[in-house]
Design a protein around this motif. Structure first.
Motif, PDB file in Angstrom:
ATOM      1  N   ALA A  78       0.827  -1.206   0.000  1.00  0.00           N
ATOM      2  CA  ALA A  78       0.000   0.000   0.000  1.00  0.00           C
ATOM      3  C   ALA A  78       0.862   1.256   0.000  1.00  0.00           C
ATOM      4  CB  ALA A  78      -0.971   0.013   1.172  1.00  0.00           C
ATOM      5  N   SER A  79       1.927   1.209  -0.771  1.00  0.00           N
ATOM      6  CA  SER A  79       2.712   2.425  -0.947  1.00  0.00           C
ATOM      7  C   SER A  79       3.239   2.454  -2.377  1.00  0.00           C
ATOM      8  CB  SER A  79       3.877   2.465   0.041  1.00  0.00           C
ATOM      9  OG  SER A  79       4.690   1.331  -0.132  1.00  0.00           O
ATOM     10  N   LEU A  87      12.407  18.259  -6.261  1.00  0.00           N
ATOM     11  CA  LEU A  87      11.168  18.689  -5.626  1.00  0.00           C
ATOM     12  C   LEU A  87      11.130  20.191  -5.399  1.00  0.00           C
ATOM     13  CD1 LEU A  87       8.658  17.399  -4.901  1.00  0.00           C
ATOM     14  CD2 LEU A  87       9.637  16.636  -2.756  1.00  0.00           C
ATOM     15  N   GLY A  93       6.203  20.323  -7.653  1.00  0.00           N
ATOM     16  CA  GLY A  93       5.387  20.343  -6.442  1.00  0.00           C
ATOM     17  C   GLY A  93       3.952  19.909  -6.722  1.00  0.00           C
ATOM     18  N   PRO A  94       3.267  20.605  -7.606  1.00  0.00           N
ATOM     19  CA  PRO A  94       1.887  20.233  -7.910  1.00  0.00           C
ATOM     20  C   PRO A  94       1.776  18.823  -8.472  1.00  0.00           C
ATOM     21  CG  PRO A  94       2.371  22.429  -8.734  1.00  0.00           C
ATOM     22  CD  PRO A  94       3.664  21.854  -8.255  1.00  0.00           C
ATOM     23  N   SER A  96       3.707  16.245  -7.798  1.00  0.00           N
ATOM     24  CA  SER A  96       3.844  15.321  -6.678  1.00  0.00           C
ATOM     25  C   SER A  96       2.590  15.313  -5.821  1.00  0.00           C
ATOM     26  CB  SER A  96       5.053  15.746  -5.841  1.00  0.00           C
ATOM     27  OG  SER A  96       5.110  15.008  -4.657  1.00  0.00           O
ATOM     28  N   ARG A  97       2.055  16.487  -5.611  1.00  0.00           N
ATOM     29  CA  ARG A  97       0.856  16.598  -4.794  1.00  0.00           C
ATOM     30  C   ARG A  97      -0.311  15.838  -5.438  1.00  0.00           C
ATOM     31  NH1 ARG A  97      -2.084  19.930  -1.241  1.00  0.00           N
ATOM     32  NH2 ARG A  97      -3.649  18.427  -0.548  1.00  0.00           N
ATOM     33  N   GLU A 100       0.095  12.240  -4.953  1.00  0.00           N
ATOM     34  CA  GLU A 100      -0.208  11.899  -3.563  1.00  0.00           C
ATOM     35  C   GLU A 100      -1.709  11.801  -3.316  1.00  0.00           C
ATOM     36  OE1 GLU A 100       1.086  14.698  -0.649  1.00  0.00           O
ATOM     37  OE2 GLU A 100       0.036  13.615   0.922  1.00  0.00           O
ATOM     38  N   GLU A 101      -2.447  12.740  -3.891  1.00  0.00           N
ATOM     39  CA  GLU A 101      -3.896  12.731  -3.669  1.00  0.00           C
ATOM     40  C   GLU A 101      -4.521  11.452  -4.216  1.00  0.00           C
ATOM     41  OE1 GLU A 101      -5.808  14.605  -1.845  1.00  0.00           O
ATOM     42  OE2 GLU A 101      -4.072  15.793  -1.267  1.00  0.00           O
ATOM     43  N   ARG A 104      -3.603   8.613  -1.977  1.00  0.00           N
ATOM     44  CA  ARG A 104      -4.396   8.675  -0.746  1.00  0.00           C
ATOM     45  C   ARG A 104      -5.793   8.111  -0.977  1.00  0.00           C
ATOM     46  NH1 ARG A 104      -5.990  11.561   3.991  1.00  0.00           N
ATOM     47  NH2 ARG A 104      -7.969  12.573   3.562  1.00  0.00           N
ATOM     48  N   LEU A 109       0.435   5.148   0.623  1.00  0.00           N
ATOM     49  CA  LEU A 109       1.368   6.209   0.975  1.00  0.00           C
ATOM     50  C   LEU A 109       2.306   6.456  -0.200  1.00  0.00           C
ATOM     51  CD1 LEU A 109       2.510   5.496   4.640  1.00  0.00           C
ATOM     52  CD2 LEU A 109       1.109   7.373   3.794  1.00  0.00           C
ATOM     53  N   LEU A 110       2.871   7.651  -0.203  1.00  0.00           N
ATOM     54  CA  LEU A 110       3.778   8.015  -1.275  1.00  0.00           C
ATOM     55  C   LEU A 110       5.198   8.180  -0.742  1.00  0.00           C
ATOM     56  CD1 LEU A 110       4.071   8.865  -4.235  1.00  0.00           C
ATOM     57  CD2 LEU A 110       3.727  11.213  -3.493  1.00  0.00           C
ATOM     58  N   ILE A 111       6.115   7.459  -1.338  1.00  0.00           N
ATOM     59  CA  ILE A 111       7.526   7.641  -1.008  1.00  0.00           C
ATOM     60  C   ILE A 111       8.152   8.370  -2.166  1.00  0.00           C
ATOM     61  CG2 ILE A 111       9.675   6.489  -0.399  1.00  0.00           C
ATOM     62  CD1 ILE A 111       8.156   4.083   0.391  1.00  0.00           C
ATOM     63  N   ASN A 112       8.816   9.487  -1.915  1.00  0.00           N
ATOM     64  CA  ASN A 112       9.418  10.088  -3.096  1.00  0.00           C
ATOM     65  C   ASN A 112      10.878  10.426  -2.947  1.00  0.00           C
ATOM     66  OD1 ASN A 112       9.268  12.313  -1.619  1.00  0.00           O
ATOM     67  ND2 ASN A 112       7.642  13.279  -2.803  1.00  0.00           N
ATOM     68  N   GLY A 113      11.506  10.538  -4.083  1.00  0.00           N
ATOM     69  CA  GLY A 113      12.929  10.803  -4.093  1.00  0.00           C
ATOM     70  C   GLY A 113      13.286  11.674  -5.279  1.00  0.00           C
TER      71      GLY A 113
ATOM     72  N   LEU B  87       2.529  20.180  -0.616  1.00  0.00           N
ATOM     73  CA  LEU B  87       3.757  20.129  -1.399  1.00  0.00           C
ATOM     74  C   LEU B  87       3.704  21.061  -2.600  1.00  0.00           C
ATOM     75  CD1 LEU B  87       6.353  18.832  -1.087  1.00  0.00           C
ATOM     76  CD2 LEU B  87       5.465  16.757  -2.083  1.00  0.00           C
ATOM     77  N   SER B  88       2.499  21.456  -2.980  1.00  0.00           N
ATOM     78  CA  SER B  88       2.431  22.311  -4.160  1.00  0.00           C
ATOM     79  C   SER B  88       2.636  23.776  -3.778  1.00  0.00           C
ATOM     80  CB  SER B  88       1.105  22.112  -4.894  1.00  0.00           C
ATOM     81  OG  SER B  88       0.047  22.602  -4.117  1.00  0.00           O
ATOM     82  N   GLU B 100      15.227  15.705   2.320  1.00  0.00           N
ATOM     83  CA  GLU B 100      15.585  14.517   1.546  1.00  0.00           C
ATOM     84  C   GLU B 100      17.097  14.374   1.392  1.00  0.00           C
ATOM     85  OE1 GLU B 100      14.187  14.444  -2.448  1.00  0.00           O
ATOM     86  OE2 GLU B 100      15.342  12.639  -2.866  1.00  0.00           O
ATOM     87  N   LEU B 110      12.851   8.929   2.125  1.00  0.00           N
ATOM     88  CA  LEU B 110      11.893   9.885   2.675  1.00  0.00           C
ATOM     89  C   LEU B 110      10.478   9.545   2.213  1.00  0.00           C
ATOM     90  CD1 LEU B 110      11.501  12.538   4.230  1.00  0.00           C
ATOM     91  CD2 LEU B 110      11.703  13.718   2.058  1.00  0.00           C
ATOM     92  N   ILE B 111       9.601   9.378   3.170  1.00  0.00           N
ATOM     93  CA  ILE B 111       8.188   9.190   2.831  1.00  0.00           C
ATOM     94  C   ILE B 111       7.488  10.482   3.180  1.00  0.00           C
ATOM     95  CG2 ILE B 111       6.122   7.821   3.254  1.00  0.00           C
ATOM     96  CD1 ILE B 111       7.796   5.628   4.313  1.00  0.00           C
ATOM     97  N   ARG B 132       4.372   2.227   9.826  1.00  0.00           N
ATOM     98  CA  ARG B 132       5.413   1.763   8.899  1.00  0.00           C
ATOM     99  C   ARG B 132       6.746   1.653   9.609  1.00  0.00           C
ATOM    100  NH1 ARG B 132       3.812   1.805   3.439  1.00  0.00           N
ATOM    101  NH2 ARG B 132       1.575   1.571   3.703  1.00  0.00           N
TER     102      ARG B 132
END
Lengths: 349, 349
Positions: A78-79, A87, A93-94, A96-97, A100-101, A104, A109-113, B87-88, B100, B110-111, B132
């Motif tokens: 579930a991620s 970022l 930004g938008p 990624s957001r 994420e939405e 969700r 969950l969102l893991i980002n790099g 984030l946006s 990060e 990083l989550i 988690r």
DNA sequence: CCCCCATCTGACAACGTTGTCCAGGCTCTA
DNA sequence: TAGAGCCTGGACAACGTTGTCAGATGGGGG
């Protein structure tokens, strides 16, 4: 030292690892392990009285289920992972957001790099995410060869590439219409009477940059204008070199009367240069940015919808995960020309 | 249906769950399980020949270690969580990126999640991250009561709050000098001759907003200026209401000659309003933003260093994790007044 | 030729959870 | 009152990995 002793030591000496487990809760509540599991997961088959006792023990011990163990048992984490360039770039930004939405909404969950535009770092990140067994990946590629992902795809990691296509691998791709957008932007300048139009963009090895350059050429060709080399500047990104490039094409033997900029950062730098010029120079930029309308003149741009890119990609990802088997597809989102003044200036000089 | 049958079915019918395990690799290479583990982790005590065979099997099967299982066994997850508002919002991009980078330097992933300024959602996210078993948390609080974190802190989850302090709980906090920054910004306007100065900010229940308001009052008090209610607008954030608020204080019986704006978004909206005014109105905004220098006039701001906030918080987090036991501390980072023109306009009207 | 030691390898338990299955106690009916 | 059936609870194995420890193998020295 036997394992059990180490455990005891950990329990005694460390701040970590002393979290209560279901077993502890069960002992305290005087019930079986599975009963605790049932309460925690809201499964049926527990009398209210028992449930109360268990809940009490949970609260008293501050128990929280260990999702790592759960994941191990259940198979899904579930991620999902998101790998992007940077970022701190307002474009991401938008995006990624939006990802994420969607995540969700699917309980993930969102893991980002950030890859920092480095192919090796991209690969390193992606593989780390795979080792975490993320259910899926949204990748904004930095590199152009993604064959390293083949075993992962085969193993069922849902994957969608965004903003730029994947290299040497069949996978879903969601991109903006870079070619069409750039073509329209340049055509807009041509429609306002310009013929000597400059182009400043990123390295053509970056797919989006190449596409935008192609769009520029297409528009010029379409209007029967022969592009001079001095009008084009490719592969410059740092402000100082962009500045020199812009000044160069404004002062050469056949100076441009308009400039098309290949991305956000270039646009901003060029705006600064143009502000210092004695004569007005028309400008259309790829990518919208905040306050573009407040400048004098307002900046005409080819806008892409970062949030839509992210949303589309993430939705596609979860459709893969839902089991709706899909053939890899390439989805192209339209761009939008927003006229604000700078692109409608007539040619001068 | 017995578990083994389900497993078989999964293997046969599903795209998922059929990843090779160390056991599979061991079988294929004709070695023991632990030997594979040794090779994968680069532990000593494996002959080159054996290692080669194992590596071959790994490549052939496309094996990738399952970090979930590893984590379960080892206790640490090498990942940290970041909960922020949105984030946006361009303010959080660099902050997130800085966190990060520090995480990466410590080998952690990083989550992150967005709370959308909703305390409930914040709690939900934080607890999901704890489940988690992230090693640590960086939280930009939306709510003002964080007692729900007590069991987690006790269990050893390293935690640092950023941008706003934690509520009812002892924890590290890294914030900007909101009070001092706002005070200096307003004092700057006063120094340029203004006495009727407006303040437009967010709801005072948000700590930063309250502090900035306090800074505004401190500067006014310090100059012996009595603040009129009509000069203050609190709790408005959506552009339309900000617009009305600004117009209101510009046209009342004792109209302001300068405005101090409490954050980014408010500043941008107010700039639009001021652009329509017949007389020049001075402006100082809290938070810097891109292109602030390109507007006419350039916008004077009280800048905070988002990246430094993130970096400081993350470093503090890893110092907690390194075992350098620390008392909870409150770290205040300075702000910087950047003069660009809008704050140096003299009073008119 | 045998023994000892060093080196390499593998069996096994444990991490914390969930799925399966069975036992025991209860209610309800005949 | 006995038997059938339901409901609740618990024992146990399994998920994929790593730590421990003991066994196997081979080489060198007595």
């Amino acid at each position: 030292m036997p394992e059990t002793h180490r455990r005891a030591e950990r329990l005694a000496g460390s701040r970590y690892g002393n979290r209560p487990t279901m077993k502890d809760v069960a002992a305290r509540a005087g019930v079986g392990l599975k009963t605790v599991s049932r309460v925690v997961n809201g499964e049926p088959g527990v009398t209210p009285e028992t449930e109360r006792r268990v809940q009490e023990a949970i609260d008293a011990l501050g128990f929280r289920r260990n999702d790592s163990a759960r994941v191990l048992r259940k198979g899904r984490t579930a991620s999902i992972g998101l790998v992007l360039e940077d970022l701190s770039d307002p474009f991401y930004g938008p995006l990624s957001r939006a990802v994420e939405e969607v995540a969700r909404a699917h309980g993930a969950l969102l893991i980002n790099g950030s890859s920092a535009e480095d192919p090796e770092r991209e690969q390193e990140l992606v593989l780390a995410l795979c080792a975490r067994r993320v259910d899926g990946l949204v990748v904004i590629p930095a590199g152009d060869d993604h064959r390293y992902l083949e075993p992962e795809l085969k193993a069922g990691v849902a994957t969608v590439f965004v903003d730029r296509p994947a290299g040497h691998i069949a996978a879903d791709v969601v991109v903006s219409d870079n070619h069409g957008g750039a073509r329209d932007g340049v055509a807009h300048l041509i429609a306002h009477g310009h013929r000597r139009i400059g182009f400043i963009g990123d390295m053509p090895r970056i797919h989006t940059a190449a596409e935008r350059l192609r769009g520029y050429r297409a528009a010029m060709d379409g209007a029967g204008i022969a592009v001079e080399d001095a009008w084009m500047s490719l592969g410059v990104t740092d402000p100082e070199r962009v500045r020199r490039a812009a000044e160069g094409m404004l002062t050469g033997p056949s100076p441009v009367t308009a400039i098309f900029t290949g991305n956000n950062r270039v646009t901003v730098t060029v705006i600064r240069v143009l502000a210092e010029q004695p004569r007005p120079v028309a400008l259309v930029g790829f990518d919208d940015f905040e306050l573009a309308d407040l400048l004098q003149p307002g900046v005409t741009v080819v806008a892409q919808d970062a949030a839509a890119l992210g949303r589309t990609a993430a939705e596609r990802l979860f459709r893969q995960l839902d089991g709706t088997l899909l053939m890899p597809e390439r989805i192209v989102l339209p761009t939008r020309l927003i006229t604000r003044g700078s692109g409608e200036l007539p040619p001068t000089g």
